[in-house]
Design a protein around this motif. Sequence first.
Motif, PDB file in Angstrom:
ATOM      1  N   MET A 303       0.769  -1.243  -0.056  1.00 22.55           N
ATOM      2  CA  MET A 303       0.063   0.080   0.035  1.00 22.55           C
ATOM      3  C   MET A 303       0.774   1.275   0.043  1.00 22.55           C
ATOM      4  O   MET A 303       0.458   2.332   0.197  1.00 22.55           O
ATOM      5  CB  MET A 303      -1.001  -0.088   1.218  1.00 22.55           C
ATOM      6  N   LYS A 304       2.173   1.103  -0.055  1.00 18.27           N
ATOM      7  CA  LYS A 304       2.898   2.486  -0.191  1.00 18.27           C
ATOM      8  C   LYS A 304       3.035   3.093  -1.455  1.00 18.27           C
ATOM      9  O   LYS A 304       2.876   2.674  -2.427  1.00 18.27           O
ATOM     10  CB  LYS A 304       4.398   1.857  -0.111  1.00 18.27           C
ATOM     11  N   THR A 305       2.836   4.483  -1.264  1.00 17.03           N
ATOM     12  CA  THR A 305       2.436   5.230  -2.455  1.00 17.03           C
ATOM     13  C   THR A 305       3.621   6.194  -2.456  1.00 17.03           C
ATOM     14  O   THR A 305       4.268   6.595  -1.297  1.00 17.03           O
ATOM     15  CB  THR A 305       1.058   5.920  -2.405  1.00 17.03           C
ATOM     16  N   ALA A 306       3.632   6.822  -3.632  1.00 12.22           N
ATOM     17  CA  ALA A 306       4.550   7.820  -3.850  1.00 12.22           C
ATOM     18  C   ALA A 306       4.519   9.255  -3.267  1.00 12.22           C
ATOM     19  O   ALA A 306       3.097   9.586  -3.089  1.00 12.22           O
ATOM     20  CB  ALA A 306       4.983   8.130  -5.288  1.00 12.22           C
ATOM     21  N   ASP A 307       5.449   9.658  -2.591  1.00 11.34           N
ATOM     22  CA  ASP A 307       5.395  11.326  -1.707  1.00 11.34           C
ATOM     23  C   ASP A 307       5.189  12.056  -2.991  1.00 11.34           C
ATOM     24  O   ASP A 307       5.932  12.147  -3.993  1.00 11.34           O
ATOM     25  CB  ASP A 307       6.548  11.287  -1.094  1.00 11.34           C
ATOM     26  N   HIS A 308       3.993  12.925  -2.860  1.00 10.33           N
ATOM     27  CA  HIS A 308       3.987  14.070  -3.839  1.00 10.33           C
ATOM     28  C   HIS A 308       4.954  15.009  -3.372  1.00 10.33           C
ATOM     29  O   HIS A 308       4.900  15.472  -2.296  1.00 10.33           O
ATOM     30  CB  HIS A 308       2.312  14.486  -3.770  1.00 10.33           C
ATOM     31  N   ALA A 309       5.484  15.545  -4.499  1.00 11.85           N
ATOM     32  CA  ALA A 309       6.597  16.561  -4.236  1.00 11.85           C
ATOM     33  C   ALA A 309       5.849  18.070  -3.978  1.00 11.85           C
ATOM     34  O   ALA A 309       4.756  18.227  -4.517  1.00 11.85           O
ATOM     35  CB  ALA A 309       7.510  16.845  -5.422  1.00 11.85           C
ATOM     36  N   LYS A 310       6.154  18.560  -2.856  1.00 11.73           N
ATOM     37  CA  LYS A 310       5.900  20.103  -2.652  1.00 11.73           C
ATOM     38  C   LYS A 310       5.716  20.889  -3.768  1.00 11.73           C
ATOM     39  O   LYS A 310       6.890  21.141  -4.409  1.00 11.73           O
ATOM     40  CB  LYS A 310       6.288  20.561  -1.398  1.00 11.73           C
ATOM     41  N   LYS A 311       4.711  21.723  -4.193  1.00 15.25           N
ATOM     42  CA  LYS A 311       4.937  22.751  -5.150  1.00 15.25           C
ATOM     43  C   LYS A 311       5.693  24.056  -4.696  1.00 15.25           C
ATOM     44  O   LYS A 311       5.518  24.377  -3.607  1.00 15.25           O
ATOM     45  CB  LYS A 311       3.512  23.098  -5.400  1.00 15.25           C
ATOM     46  N   MET A 312       6.840  24.193  -5.383  1.00 22.11           N
ATOM     47  CA  MET A 312       7.607  25.461  -5.155  1.00 22.11           C
ATOM     48  C   MET A 312       7.008  26.506  -5.928  1.00 22.11           C
ATOM     49  O   MET A 312       6.742  26.459  -6.764  1.00 22.11           O
ATOM     50  CB  MET A 312       9.046  25.026  -5.632  1.00 22.11           C
ATOM     51  N   LYS A 313       7.043  27.686  -5.225  1.00 25.88           N
ATOM     52  CA  LYS A 313       6.607  28.951  -5.376  1.00 25.88           C
ATOM     53  C   LYS A 313       7.701  29.638  -6.470  1.00 25.88           C
ATOM     54  O   LYS A 313       8.968  29.494  -6.154  1.00 25.88           O
ATOM     55  CB  LYS A 313       6.478  29.812  -4.281  1.00 25.88           C
ATOM     56  N   ASN A 314       6.878  30.239  -7.415  1.00 22.78           N
ATOM     57  CA  ASN A 314       8.004  31.174  -8.447  1.00 22.78           C
ATOM     58  C   ASN A 314       8.705  30.133  -9.112  1.00 22.78           C
ATOM     59  O   ASN A 314       9.909  30.704  -9.717  1.00 22.78           O
ATOM     60  CB  ASN A 314       8.540  32.181  -7.672  1.00 22.78           C
ATOM     61  N   VAL A 315       8.375  28.970  -9.143  1.00 20.79           N
ATOM     62  CA  VAL A 315       9.275  27.778 -10.108  1.00 20.79           C
ATOM     63  C   VAL A 315       8.277  27.336 -11.231  1.00 20.79           C
ATOM     64  O   VAL A 315       7.406  26.780 -10.707  1.00 20.79           O
ATOM     65  CB  VAL A 315       9.825  26.859  -9.199  1.00 20.79           C
ATOM     66  N   THR A 316       8.868  27.476 -12.584  1.00 22.02           N
ATOM     67  CA  THR A 316       8.204  26.691 -13.631  1.00 22.02           C
ATOM     68  C   THR A 316       9.076  25.671 -14.431  1.00 22.02           C
ATOM     69  O   THR A 316      10.252  26.146 -14.288  1.00 22.02           O
ATOM     70  CB  THR A 316       7.530  27.814 -14.454  1.00 22.02           C
ATOM     71  N   LYS A 317       8.503  25.033 -15.193  1.00 20.73           N
ATOM     72  CA  LYS A 317       9.307  24.058 -16.168  1.00 20.73           C
ATOM     73  C   LYS A 317       8.759  24.544 -17.724  1.00 20.73           C
ATOM     74  O   LYS A 317       7.726  24.558 -18.011  1.00 20.73           O
ATOM     75  CB  LYS A 317       9.077  22.854 -15.788  1.00 20.73           C
ATOM     76  N   ASP A 318       9.826  24.856 -18.365  1.00 24.34           N
ATOM     77  CA  ASP A 318       9.841  25.053 -19.644  1.00 24.34           C
ATOM     78  C   ASP A 318      10.387  23.755 -20.687  1.00 24.34           C
ATOM     79  O   ASP A 318      11.388  23.400 -20.270  1.00 24.34           O
ATOM     80  CB  ASP A 318      10.645  26.170 -20.264  1.00 24.34           C
ATOM     81  N   PRO A 319       9.619  23.374 -21.798  1.00 28.18           N
ATOM     82  CA  PRO A 319      10.526  22.327 -22.370  1.00 28.18           C
ATOM     83  C   PRO A 319      11.603  22.722 -23.061  1.00 28.18           C
ATOM     84  O   PRO A 319      12.405  22.047 -23.302  1.00 28.18           O
ATOM     85  CB  PRO A 319       9.332  21.995 -23.221  1.00 28.18           C
TER      86      PRO A 319
END
Length: 368
Positions: A303-319
Amino acid sequence: MNIRPISEEHYERSEPSNLSDSRQSHPSIHLFPPLPRHKRRPRRRSPPTPPPRRGGVDRPEPEKKKKKMVAIRAPKSHRAKRELLKHAPKLVETGKKTLVLHGTKTSAVLNSVLADLFHLKRDNAVKPFESGGETSLEFFSLKTDCSLIVYGSHSKKRPNNLVLGRTYDHHIYDLVEVGVENYKSIESYVYDKKLAPKLGSKPFFTFIGEHFESVEELKHLKEVLLDLFRGEVVENLNLAGVDRVFVCTAISPTTVYLMHCALRLKRSGTSIPRMELVEVGPSMDLVVRRHRYPAESLKKEAMKTADHAKKMKNVTKDPVQGKLGKVYIPDQQIAKMSLSNDIKGLKRERREAKKNKEHTKKQKINVE
């Protein structure tokens, strides 16, 4: 000259006679030809002589060669490593495959049940024709990368027996054994083929009856049925693709009526359409027999699940540019900033002021 052949027994007992005249007259004729190889007696070989003793002491017997243990070969190429990682347990699991099996002895009803279940799960199911004990199920689960098992068998003690099971890390996780009664196949239903559920569509599930909440065996069966037919886990769902429903009704604490229906959408005069159920099969009564729960330690690990990463403020990802961040700097109040005395510009001003002061002193001395 006619010569009568002599038997092997006579050949062994006879002694040489005066045959000089016949041999001289007919040198190419042999009265006692050699026997073929398959009739010859094997020669007796004398046992090997033991090695001579040294000083009256026997030689020690040579040590027997020890059997070498088969070493586990580690993958040498990146491709082999990737294949092993595909079969390793994952925190975020992929879509589960189903292993459909039948025992050494089955009935016509159970073969039809397995065929219909295979028809419903034909997008990612595997159906080998051999089966064995629990070890064989785990072996097939490992070879075919299946985490769900449907096993059918038939005997006088348990007729039309169906076993639904789940695996974790290719080992048996839990099992539910049910008996199939009042079975109707897909072919026995007559309906409009346009309403037939499409391949890969997501089904609805309805569980009717309070026994699904109070009886532990039916709770367990409910979990296994949901895991068996849920398919791929998706985030968004198109309602046009939801075209079927499984209706499970708890008739008694040990019996569940399973029915597969197609959804027909009709106009209702509002934005929400009116739905009608058309039975398309199969349908059957599932009588719960035996079941096996997973161990607590194994259940906790599965039943172990993946830890959801905390959303970092003012950080975006561009391809293209990758990870981007915004930094906010407050307004600088220069009037209130304290300047230190080690600034290079101030040093230069002090140097010039010192020179000017010395220059004025010299001028005063010269005037006097």
